[in-house]
Design an enzyme around this catalytic site. Structure first.
Site, mmCIF file in Angstrom:
data_model
loop_
_atom_site.group_PDB
_atom_site.id
_atom_site.type_symbol
_atom_site.label_atom_id
_atom_site.label_comp_id
_atom_site.label_asym_id
_atom_site.label_seq_id
_atom_site.Cartn_x
_atom_site.Cartn_y
_atom_site.Cartn_z
ATOM 1 N N THR A 71 -28.132 -42.665 13.507
ATOM 2 C CA THR A 71 -28.767 -41.338 14.303
ATOM 3 C C THR A 71 -27.869 -40.632 14.676
ATOM 4 O OG1 THR A 71 -30.781 -42.601 14.593
ATOM 5 C CG2 THR A 71 -30.559 -40.818 16.054
ATOM 6 N N SER A 92 -28.214 -47.656 9.702
ATOM 7 C CA SER A 92 -27.427 -48.896 9.866
ATOM 8 C C SER A 92 -28.524 -49.934 9.049
ATOM 9 C CB SER A 92 -27.432 -49.403 11.376
ATOM 10 O OG SER A 92 -28.866 -49.649 12.063
ATOM 11 N N THR A 132 -28.316 -47.442 15.393
ATOM 12 C CA THR A 132 -28.765 -48.523 16.309
ATOM 13 C C THR A 132 -29.522 -49.491 15.907
ATOM 14 O OG1 THR A 132 -30.772 -47.263 17.014
ATOM 15 C CG2 THR A 132 -28.917 -46.732 18.244
ATOM 16 N N ASP A 133 -30.319 -49.568 14.757
ATOM 17 C CA ASP A 133 -31.237 -50.559 14.291
ATOM 18 C C ASP A 133 -30.373 -51.787 14.027
ATOM 19 O OD1 ASP A 133 -33.177 -48.951 14.338
ATOM 20 O OD2 ASP A 133 -33.340 -48.427 12.169
#
Ligand SMILES: *[C@@H]1O[C@H](CO)[C@@H](O)[C@H](O)[C@H]1NC(C)=O
Ligand SMILES: *[C@@H]1O[C@H](CO)[C@@H](O)[C@H](O)[C@H]1NC(C)=O
Ligand SMILES: *[C@@H]1O[C@H](CO)[C@@H](O)[C@H](O)[C@H]1NC(C)=O
Ligand SMILES: *[C@@H]1O[C@H](CO)[C@@H](O)[C@H](O)[C@H]1NC(C)=O
Ligand SMILES: *[C@@H]1O[C@H](CO)[C@@H](O)[C@H](O)[C@H]1NC(C)=O
Ligand SMILES: *[C@@H]1O[C@H](CO)[C@@H](O)[C@H](O)[C@H]1NC(C)=O
Ligand SMILES: *[C@@H]1O[C@H](CO)[C@@H](O)[C@H](O)[C@H]1NC(C)=O
Ligand SMILES: *[C@@H]1O[C@H](CO)[C@@H](O)[C@H](O)[C@H]1NC(C)=O
Length: 373
Positions: free
Chosen positions: A55, A101, A134-135
């Site tokens: 992101t 990610s 971030t995932d």
């Protein structure tokens, strides 16, 4: 030189805001590697940034779009969009991948850790920053914590809002991460996760909220520190997680397959066999409660353990807590305080290291030494 860099940075910022109304740029899955070196100021430290996508490197079609945007900004754009960086560090940037990610895989992880280990060994490099989606950030952070062997700071950073969004969090997050990577107080703390003004240890930090900015923390193990006016303040002296094992993956060409099976009422035992049949060398269960495995699944695990000798690890479905091991005659190795996705990585690295099941039991047990020890 410096003025022209600043001017070009300003154009990058303008270009970014114009993308707010343009259609999203369609980019290939893996961009060619794109390097950047900011002008060297001899009185500043040196930080190397490895960009992987996510992101933080994404653009939406409008400045209010905060889901469904596309990855695309290169490391050069990430760095030039934050001219303040030039005042805190000289920066070298490498593009390792440019994917969300969920698409980070073993090739990228091994590549990344190899580059970081090479870079951090140089006397002229004071710290490392990794930009990441971030995932699965907590997985890469944990992998790096176990495979980077260094006292210098390694900081992994992401953003919850794309670069085109109103109040995008990426630029300040990157600035803070770079400042942290240059901080002497950040030495000997292992890999750190830095987002939304908070600093946490890669070992236990997890993504707690799918959308909110304040998502990375370890509710039980706590934060390491906080930024006040962009200066990192630590709550405690330097320490690393109890029982952290270091693995040398310099020669590895891949990682063993380890699957995670999510437990629930009437969970299917067939998934255990399907997983082993598809090539898994170990399984982590997201068990009910403290690593509980429903009877039919437990039987299938025991049968497969007897048939293969592969390690089977019980972690937990609840957000926090402890999953114990059974005694050594049982198939079940408890993940201790590690969540399933972190337990999976520790299991992959342990299998890669050639550890047998008894040794793997010890590797997990080291993270929760018995009070008598
Ligand atoms: C180099 O960095 C120092 C310390 O931040 C600053 O005082 C100086 O102005 C910088 N020099 C140049 C040429 O930017
Ligand atoms: C960098 O620092 C100088 C000197 O303190 C200041 O004049 C300049 O505005 C700063 N630039 C950025 C981009 O923060
Ligand atoms: C991982 O992803 C990269 C980039 O898309 C790709 O080149 C590589 O083949 C993938 N590796 C595996 C093992 O799937
Ligand atoms: C791995 O690193 C090499 C050398 O930097 C690079 O050329 C290659 O594209 C990288 N591969 C992946 C999948 O990241
Ligand atoms: C930063 O990098 C430059 C260029 O490689 C080098 O000359 C300088 O000594 C480095 N600074 C530090 C503090 O290591
Ligand atoms: C880590 O580095 C230390 C000191 O340089 C060394 O003794 C140790 O063997 C290294 N560990 C691994 C796993 O490479
Ligand atoms: C696995 O092997 C042990 C030791 O031989 C045996 O006691 C146990 O019943 C076996 N478990 C299953 C599910 O077959
Ligand atoms: C699952 O695999 C185990 C171990 O090979 C075997 O004993 C068992 O019969 C299999 N179960 C099914 C339903 O195929």
């Amino acid at each position: 030189m410096r003025l022209s860099t600043l001017i070009s940075a300003l154009f990058q910022v303008l270009a970014l805001s114009q993308h707010a109304t343009a259609s999203p740029v369609q980019l290939s899955y893996l961009l060619p590697r794109q390097d950047i070196q900011t002008p060297i100021n001899a009185s500043l430290p040196n930080v190397t940034i490895f960009a992987t996508g996510g992101t933080i490197a994404s653009q939406g079609t409008t400045n209010t779009q905060t889901i469904g945007y596309s990855v695309g900004l290169g490391v050069q754009q990430l760095i030039t969009a934050v001219p303040d960086l030039l005042n805190v560090s000289n920066i070298k940037g490498y593009q390792i991948s440019n994917v969300d990610s969920g698409s980070i895989n073993q090739t990228i992880l091994l590549n990344l850790t190899r580059h970081i280990n090479e870079e951090i060994a140089k006397d002229s490099v004071q710290g490392i920053v990794v930009t990441h989606g971030t995932d699965t950030l907590e997985e890469t952070a944990f992998f790096l914590d176990l495979t980077v062997n260094a006292t210098k700071p390694v900081v992994i950073v992401g953003a919850m809002r794309p670069a085109t969004a109103l109040s995008a969090d990426g630029p300040l997050n990157i600035l803070q991460a770079v400042i942290l990577a240059t901080s002497k107080n950040a030495l000997n703390r292992g890999v750190m996760v830095s987002l939304n003004d908070r600093i946490s240890s890669a070992f236990y930090a997890t993504k707690n909220h799918a959308n909110a900015l304040d998502t990375f923390y370890a509710a039980e193990q706590g934060q390491l520190g906080f930024y006040i006016n962009q200066v990192p303040f630590f709550y405690y002296g330097a320490a690393t997680a109890v029982g952290k094992t270091n693995f040398n993956v310099a020669g590895a060409t891949g990682l063993p397959q380890v699957d995670i099976l999510y437990e629930h009422q009437e969970a299917s035992p067939a998934l255990v066999n399907a997983s082993i049949a598809s090539g898994a060398r170990g399984i982590v269960f997201a068990g009910v409660g403290a690593g509980g495995i429903p009877p039919l699944v437990s039987l299938a695990a025991y049968q497969n353990y007897n048939a293969t000798g592969f390690p089977f690890v019980a972690s937990r479905r609840p957000a926090d807590g402890f999953a114990p091991s059974d005694d050594e005659s049982s198939w079940r190795i408890g993940s201790g305080f590690l969540n399933p996705q972190k337990a999976r990585i520790l299991l992959q690295l342990s299998i890669l290291a050639g550890h047998d099941t008894a040794k793997i039991r010890d590797v997990f047990a080291a993270t929760y030494p018995s009070p008598a020890a």
